[in-house]
Design an enzyme around this catalytic site. Structure first.
Site: not given
Length: 613
Positions: A490-492
């Site tokens: 994801g956005d991690e």
């Protein structure tokens, strides 16, 4: 190694075949020879036993003939008819000389007697044998014998018939050397001119002496067994087992040798047994038994005669043959081993070339040695192997390319080409072990984009993917070459900082990351600002475990995000804040409890002050 192993195995196989063939042939020849020798020994023993039985019968017939000669002499009739039991002295003395002559010529005769029918079966002429020679019994030493079966039964016979007594130990008193010996008695009637029986002639035979004379022609290693019709041993190699019925302890042949039971039941006339067949009754021996009628036609009496020979003597020839067979087997085994080695080498040489080419599959020099020009199966196999090698080489090149790609895909994020979670955790665990060894620290930075969800929802996934690629590139730009950055999903994103500088530069790096991600991105003509919240955990202060370090950084990141976006927070600071918060709550609780206790006390003091006023 393949050639050596195959050659060795093939050599061993062929050698074993040769050795087993020669060994089996020798073994079966040895076994057949043993069986043949035992069979021949059985046949020889059976023949010897039958001949010995015939010789016993002939010897008894000879004794019977002597008794008939003595009984038919006119002087024997006249002496037996004398009323006074004495007769004429001259005739009696002449007849006594004849009896003495028979005793001298037949050493197995123990006694020869003329017994008259009158005077209770009085002995008129009697010769005994003792250790010094012949003894003539006369006068008052002559005894009456009418009560003995060999007298009264013989007197009941018609002239010319022979009485044969059972074989027994002589217990008659005064019989000199005959006393205590196994004895066989033969008697025949003495008849006058009218055919009336007037007396008997009785001859006592030393059974042991007669058998010794009869078996003198037998080999010295033969053993003789003799039993009467009831099975009592009359002759046995062990004297303690003979004439057991006379000592009150019967030892029967059918018990010692069960194979002889049919002989005593008169269902068979002969029996054979040998220790080679594993029979316990014939351990180490070969035995033959025959049943022979005994005593002529009088009654249904018989004897069982047996001969035994040690199995060791029988198999002496087989043992010599076995020694020669072993030598021949050793010679042929050595020859078969040599031939097996030569044959195996000749057969495996082209296979060795193929094995060498297989172990050096991509070496061109190995292919030059292949027997490609042979026209047999080996040549066909070599040419097929060459074509297979070329195809395998092409396939291996393609496979290596695919394998490298798969390895990269398995450990890296497809979109950003950064290491994925699996590879990052591996690197983190290795970094922890090295930090423990070097006694250094490291830091984990958990980076979460703040406005990525809005960008993704507003501009679509295509723009979102390009934003992630740009973020990955900016992260690599602000980090040192030895630092590791990975995308968890994801956005991690996650960053690993190693070495002694980790504690010092971590806040600086976190600030640089935030500044880099706060800068405007231009994606497909759109100006975008992402921003990020960062959580930091450190080794060994926060944890010594890779998973816990990641979880602690994640917790610090969420605390930073909840406190206001575009910020970073250390896990140790998060813990300190929580402890401070817990302390503040404890102080507030203590103050509240103090106020509750003060209110009742003030009320009491007020009531006490009013009466005083």
């Amino acid at each position: 190694m393949l050639h050596r192993g195959l050659t060795f195995k093939l050599s061993v196989l062929l050698a074993c075949i040769g050795v087993l063939a020669s060994g089996a042939t020798g073994y079966y020849a040895y076994r057949a020879n043993r069986t043949m020798l035992v069979n021949e020994a059985e046949h020889s023993l059976q023949t010897s036993t039958e001949l010995l039985g015939q010789r016993i019968a002939v010897s008894i017939d000879d004794v019977a003939a002597d008794a008939l000669v003595l009984a038919t002499m006119p002087s024997s009739v006249s002496v037996a008819q004398s009323d006074d039991g004495i007769g004429t002295n001259l005739g009696r003395e002449r007849l006594a000389q004849v009896y003495a002559s028979f005793m001298l010529h037949h050493p197995e005769y123990l006694q020869v007697r003329l017994i008259t029918r009158q005077h209770h079966g009085l002995e008129l002429i009697r010769f005994d044998r003792d250790s010094d020679g012949l003894v003539r019994v006369q006068g008052d030493d002559l005894q009456e014998k009418a009560q003995f079966p060999y007298v009264f039964e013989t007197l009941a016979f018609s002239p010319g018939r022979i009485y044969t007594s059972p074989i027994a130990v002589n217990h008659e008193y005064g019989t000199h050397a005959a006393q205590g010996k196994p004895t066989l008695r033969l008697g025949t009637p003495i008849a006058d001119v009218r055919g009336a029986v007037v007396g008997v002639v009785v001859i006592d035979i030393d059974l042991a002496g007669m058998l010794r004379r009869l078996q003198s022609d037998l080999p010295s290693d033969y053993q003789v067994y003799l039993a009467n019709e009831w099975g009592d041993f009359l002759v046995h190699p062990d004297p303690s087992k003979t004439f057991g019925f006379d000592r009150g302890r019967r030892v029967l042949m059918q018990d010692s040798f069960p194979v002889t039971k049919p002989l005593f039941e008169q269902r068979q006339s002969e029996a054979l047994v040998n220790g080679l067949a594993g029979s316990g009754e014939a351990a180490g021996r070969v035995l033959a038994f025959v049943r022979r009628p005994f005593g002529g036609s009088e009654g249904n009496r018989f004897i069982v005669l047996g001969l035994a020979k040690p199995l060791e003597d029988v198999l002496a020839g087989a043992n010599q043959l076995g020694t020669r067979i072993i030598r021949m087997v050793l010679v042929f085994s050595a020859l078969s081993v040599l031939l097996a080695i030569l044959f195996a080498r000749a057969l495996t040489k082209p296979l060795h070339l193929l094995a060498h080419a297989a172990t050096h599959l991509f070496a061109e020099h190995a292919m030059h040695t292949l027997p490609l020009k042979r026209t047999d199966e080996i040549g066909v196999l070599a040419r097929c192997f060459e074509r297979l090698r070329r195809e395998i080489r092409a396939q291996m090149d393609a496979l290596h390319s695919k394998q490298s790609e798969l390895v990269h895909l398995a450990s890296h994020d497809v979109l950003t080409s950064l290491p994925n979670r699996m590879l990052f955790m591996q690197k983190l665990e290795i970094a922890i072990e090295e930090a423990k060894f070097r006694k250094e620290g490291l830091a984990v930075l958990f980076v979460d984009l703040d406005r990525f969800k809005q960008i993704n929802d507003q501009f679509g996934h295509s723009v979102g993917d390009k934003v992630l690629v740009a973020v990955a590139r900016r992260l690599k730009d602000v980090l040192y070459a030895g630092d590791v950055v990975a995308r968890l999903g994801g956005d991690e994103f996650i960053v690993l900082i190693e070495g002694a500088r980790a504690a010092e530069v971590t806040p600086t790096i976190a600030a640089r990351i935030m500044d880099a991600l706060n800068e405007t991105l231009t994606i497909d003509g759109n100006s975008l600002t992402v921003g990020a919240s960062i959580g930091i955990s450190e080794f060994p202060h926060d944890s010594g475990n890779a998973e816990e370090l990641l979880l602690n950084a994640d917790a610090a990141m969420y605390a930073a995000k909840s406190g206001g976006r575009c910020a970073y927070l250390r896990y140790r600071d998060l813990l300190a804040a929580r402890l401070e918060e817990q302390a503040e709550r404890a102080r507030e609780l203590a103050n509240a409890q103090l106020e509750q206790t003060r209110a009742p006390r003030d009320a009491i003091e007020g009531r006490e002050a009013e009466p005083t006023a």
